[in-house]
Design a protein around this motif. Structure first.
Motif, short mmCIF file in Angstrom:
data_model
loop_
_atom_site.label_atom_id
_atom_site.label_comp_id
_atom_site.label_asym_id
_atom_site.label_seq_id
_atom_site.Cartn_x
_atom_site.Cartn_y
_atom_site.Cartn_z
N CYS A 1 -40.97 -12.18 -23.51
CA CYS A 1 -39.96 -11.76 -22.53
C CYS A 1 -38.77 -11.10 -23.20
O CYS A 1 -37.77 -10.82 -22.52
N ALA B 1 -42.46 -18.08 -13.39
CA ALA B 1 -41.33 -18.95 -13.06
C ALA B 1 -41.02 -18.84 -11.58
O ALA B 1 -39.89 -18.53 -11.19
N TYR C 1 -36.20 -21.71 -19.70
CA TYR C 1 -35.21 -20.65 -19.74
C TYR C 1 -35.92 -19.34 -19.48
O TYR C 1 -37.13 -19.23 -19.51
N ARG C 2 -35.12 -18.31 -19.23
CA ARG C 2 -35.68 -16.98 -18.99
C ARG C 2 -35.61 -16.20 -20.30
O ARG C 2 -34.70 -16.35 -21.09
N GLY C 3 -36.59 -15.30 -20.48
CA GLY C 3 -36.63 -14.52 -21.70
C GLY C 3 -35.55 -13.46 -21.71
O GLY C 3 -35.30 -12.79 -20.73
N ASN D 1 -41.20 -13.61 -28.72
CA ASN D 1 -40.99 -13.97 -27.33
C ASN D 1 -41.49 -12.83 -26.45
O ASN D 1 -40.96 -11.72 -26.51
N SER E 1 -37.65 -11.59 -14.62
CA SER E 1 -37.22 -11.80 -16.01
C SER E 1 -38.27 -12.51 -16.84
O SER E 1 -38.39 -12.26 -18.05
N THR E 2 -39.04 -13.41 -16.24
CA THR E 2 -40.01 -14.21 -17.00
C THR E 2 -41.43 -13.68 -16.88
O THR E 2 -42.36 -14.28 -17.41
N SER E 3 -41.62 -12.58 -16.16
CA SER E 3 -42.97 -12.10 -15.88
C SER E 3 -43.58 -11.41 -17.09
O SER E 3 -42.88 -10.93 -17.99
N SER F 1 -41.89 -20.15 -20.58
CA SER F 1 -41.61 -20.96 -19.39
C SER F 1 -42.63 -22.07 -19.19
O SER F 1 -42.39 -22.99 -18.39
N LEU G 1 -46.49 -18.60 -23.33
CA LEU G 1 -45.45 -18.36 -22.34
C LEU G 1 -44.29 -19.33 -22.56
O LEU G 1 -44.49 -20.54 -22.50
#
Length: 544
Positions: free
Chosen positions: A249, A405, A185-187, A247, A430-432, A449, A447
Motif C-alpha cells: 500500500c 479493510a 493501519y492504512r498503507g 508494503n 487506501s488499503t486496496s 491489514s 496484506l
C-alpha cells in the motif's frame, strides 16, 4: 417650521419657573428635600430623556465593558496556550532528535574470501553469537558478513523463543474491536512497515534467524537486503513467520505500478498546477469550472478527508487526499468498467502537486446515503444491506481487486428512492490492492491489514488473500446488527460471533445470521466466490 424653536423656548422657561418655585417653597418651609433623579441626566441641553432610556444606556455601557474584559481574558488565555503548545513542540522535537541520534543502523559487507575477515575468528570460537557473522557458501569462497546491533533487553531470539500458544479452556474470547483498532493501519508512504506475526517459530538456521530478526532494523527500502534475498530462494518454507519486504500500500509502490497504465490519458483525470486548495466545511471549492458547496465532513482518515458537497444539479462526495497518486480513481475505474459495475456513480479526479481530489457524482435520479442509515433494530434492512455488501465483494473479486479493510465508515449506498438492495461502493481505497498488478500478493500474510487477524489465529498466513474481505464483511454486518464491535469465540466447530454462538433453538433470523458469520469466519480452503454466492442466495430468499 418657525414655531418649533418658540415652543421649545416656552417649555424651557416653564421648567425653569417650576424649579425656581420649588426652591422657594423649600426655603419657606425650611425642609431640605433630596431629588430622586438627576436633573442633569434627564435634561441634556435641548434633549430630554426618560428613566427607561437612561437605564438602557447604562445597561449597554455595562455590557460593552464586560465584553471587552472577556475579549481581553480570551486573548490572554490564547497567548498562554500558544506558549504551552510551542514549549511541547520543542520538547517533542528534542526527544525525536535524541532518538534519531541513538538509532542503530544495520550494515552489510561482502568479502570475496574468508581470509579477508578482519577479525580472523571463526563462528565456533565463541559460544556467544558475534556481531560479525561470516557465512560460507560455495567453493568460490564467497562470504557474507552481517553486522547488526545487539537485541534490545528482554527480547529473545528466534531459536531461544519460549513463546507458546495460550492454553484453551472452553471458549476462546477475543475482541476484534479492541485489537484491530490498535494494530491495523492504512498503507501510506509515511507509515511504518507491516506488523510481524506473534506466533511460535520453528528452529531456524543462523542465516534464517538473522533474516527474521533483522526485519525490524531500519533500511532504505523498509526491509533488510538479506530478507529480500531469502524470501526469493527456492524451497523456502512458506509456513514460517512473514515479514513483508515492501508494503503493497506504499505510495511509491503504487506510483511505479501506474507508470505504464493508460489511466493518465483518461478524460476524467485532470492535471492541475499548484498545491491542493484548502477544503473545509461551509466553504466553496472551484474545480474544473464547477463550484462545489462543502456543507459537512463525512470522514477524516490518515492523510485524507471525505466531504459531502453539492453543485447546481447534484449532491456529490469529495475525497481530498494528500497522496498525489490517483489510486482511488484507478481502482474505482476498474470496478466501474467491469460488466457488473452498473449503478455505480461517476468519478473524476483532479491531480495537484501535493495530492489529489476525487469527486463521486451519482447517476441520474440516484442519491447517496450512509450505510448505517435507518438499519438499527431492523434485521430485514440489515439483510438487504448484507446482500449489497456480498454483491460488492463478488464484483471486486471478479476484477481481481481486494479492498482489504471494509468498514461501515468507508462504504456508501447509491440508489433510487427506497430501492433495495442499494448499490454499495467504497469511498476510500487506501488499503486496496490489485492482484493483476501486484502478483506477488498470494496470501493474507502479504496484506498489512490482515496481520491482526493472523495474530489472533482467525486467519492462517497462507490463506488466500480474498479471505480478509470476508472477515471485513462479517465485521461490517455485525456492526449494522448490534452497533458494537465483533467479539469472537472459538468452539469445536471453529470461530463464531459471541452474540450468535450456541446451538439452542432460535428464530429464523438468528439461524440465518449464525450460518452467515460461521461461513465467513471459517472459509478455510473453500472458494470465496462460492461462499459469497451461497450466502447471497440465502439472504435474497429470506429478505427480498
Amino acid at each position: 417650521m418657525e414655531e418649533q424653536p418658540v415652543c421649545i423656548q416656552n417649555e424651557s422657561a416653564c421648567l425653569a419657573e417650576a424649579h425656581d418655585s420649588s426652591r422657594v417653597l423649600d426655603q419657606e418651609t425650611g425642609v431640605s428635600e433630596v431629588s430622586e433623579y438627576c436633573k442633569d441626566l434627564l435634561m441634556r441641553g435641548q434633549e430630554e430623556m426618560n428613566f427607561e432610556e437612561l437605564r438602557a444606556e447604562r445597561y449597554f455601557e455595562l455590557k460593552k465593558k464586560k465584553m471587552q474584559e472577556k475579549l481581553q481574558r480570551l486573548k490572554e488565555e490564547e497567548e498562554q496556550l500558544r506558549q504551552e503548545l510551542e514549549k511541547k513542540r520543542q520538547q517533542r522535537l528534542s526527544v525525536s532528535q535524541a532518538r534519531n541520534s541513538c538509532k542503530p543502523a544495520a550494515s552489510f559487507h561482502v568479502y570475496e574470501s574468508a581470509e579477508e575477515n578482519p577479525s580472523g575468528k571463526s563462528e565456533a570460537a565463541s559460544s556467544h553469537r558475534p556481531n560479525d557473522l561470516i557465512v560460507k557458501s560455495d567453493e568460490k569462497g564467497l562470504c557474507l558478513k552481517v553486522l547488526f546491533p545487539g537485541l534490545p533487553e528482554g527480547v529473545v531470539s528466534s531459536r531461544g523463543s519460549q513463546n507458546s500458544e495460550p492454553e484453551q479452556y472452553g471458549l476462546q474470547k477475543l475482541d476484534l474491536g479492541k485489537v484491530g483498532a490498535k494494530q491495523m493501519y492504512r498503507g501510506d508512504s509515511k507509515r511504518s512497515g507491516p506488523l510481524t506475526i506473534s506466533k511460535p517459530q520453528e528452529n531456524l538456521s543462523p542465516i534464517e534467524e538473522i533474516s527474521v530478526e533483522s526485519a525490524s532494523l531500519p533500511s532504505p527500502e523498509g526491509c533488510s537486503p538479506i530478507e529480500r534475498d531469502h524470501s526469493t530462494q527456492p524451497g523456502t518454507n512458506s509456513n514460517r513467520p512473514f515479514a513483508a519486504a515492501v508494503n503493497p500500500c506504499d505510495a511509491d509502490v503504487r506510483r511505479r505500478l501506474l507508470e505504464n497504465s493508460d489511466i493518465f490519458s483518461s478524460p476524467n483525470l485532470h492535471s492541475q498546477s499548484g498545491s491542493l486548495p484548502a477544503v473545509t466545511e461551509h466553504s466553496c471549492l472551484h474545480l474544473g469550472g464547477a463550484v462545489f458547496d462543502i456543507f459537512s465532513t463525512l470522514m477524516d482518515g490518515d492523510g485524507f478527508s471525505v466531504f459531502q458537497a453539492s453543485t447546481d444539479n447534484d449532491f456529490v462526495l469529495i475525497k481530498v487526499d494528500s497522496c498525489s497518486t490517483p489510486w482511488d480513481f484507478y481502482q474505482f475505474g476498474r470496478l466501474r468498467s467491469s460488466s457488473a459495475g452498473a449503478g455505480l456513480p461517476l468519478i473524476s479526479c483532479f491531480l495537484f502537486d501535493d495530492g489529489c481530489i476525487t469527486v463521486y457524482t451519482p447517476p441520474q435520479d440516484h442519491t447517496f446515503t450512509e450505510l448505517m442509515e435507518s438499519v438499527q433494530d431492523s434485521s430485514e434492512l440489515v439483510g438487504c444491506k448484507a446482500v449489497g455488501l456480498l454483491q460488492l465483494l463478488l464484483q471486486l473479486h471478479s476484477c481481481r481487486l481486494l479492498h482489504a479493510a471494509l468498514r461501515p465508515n468507508v462504504l456508501t449506498c447509491c440508489h433510487i428512492g427506497c430501492q433495495e438492495p442499494a448499490c454499495i461502493f467504497p469511498i476510500d481505497w487506501s488499503t486496496s490492492v490489485d492482484l493483476d498488478l501486484q502478483q506477488n500478493i498470494t496470501s493474507v500474510q502479504h496484506l498489512p491489514s490482515a496481520q491482526p487477524y493472523i495474530h489472533l489465529g482467525l486467519l492462517e498466513p497462507n490463506d488466500p488473500p480474498h479471505l480478509v474481505d470476508l472477515v471485513g464483511v462479517a465485521e461490517t454486518v455485525h456492526l449494522l446488527l448490534t452497533n458494537s464491535a465483533m467479539v469472537l469465540v472459538k468452539d469445536a466447530s471453529g470461530w463464531q460471533v459471541e452474540q450468535f454462538s450456541g446451538d439452542g433453538p432460535c428464530d429464523i433470523d438468528t439461524t440465518m445470521w449464525r450460518r452467515f458469520f460461521r461461513s465467513l469466519l471459517n472459509a478455510g480452503r473453500r472458494s470465496p466466490t462460492s461462499i459469497l454466492t451461497e450466502l447471497k442466495e440465502q439472504l435474497v430468499s429470506l429478505y427480498l
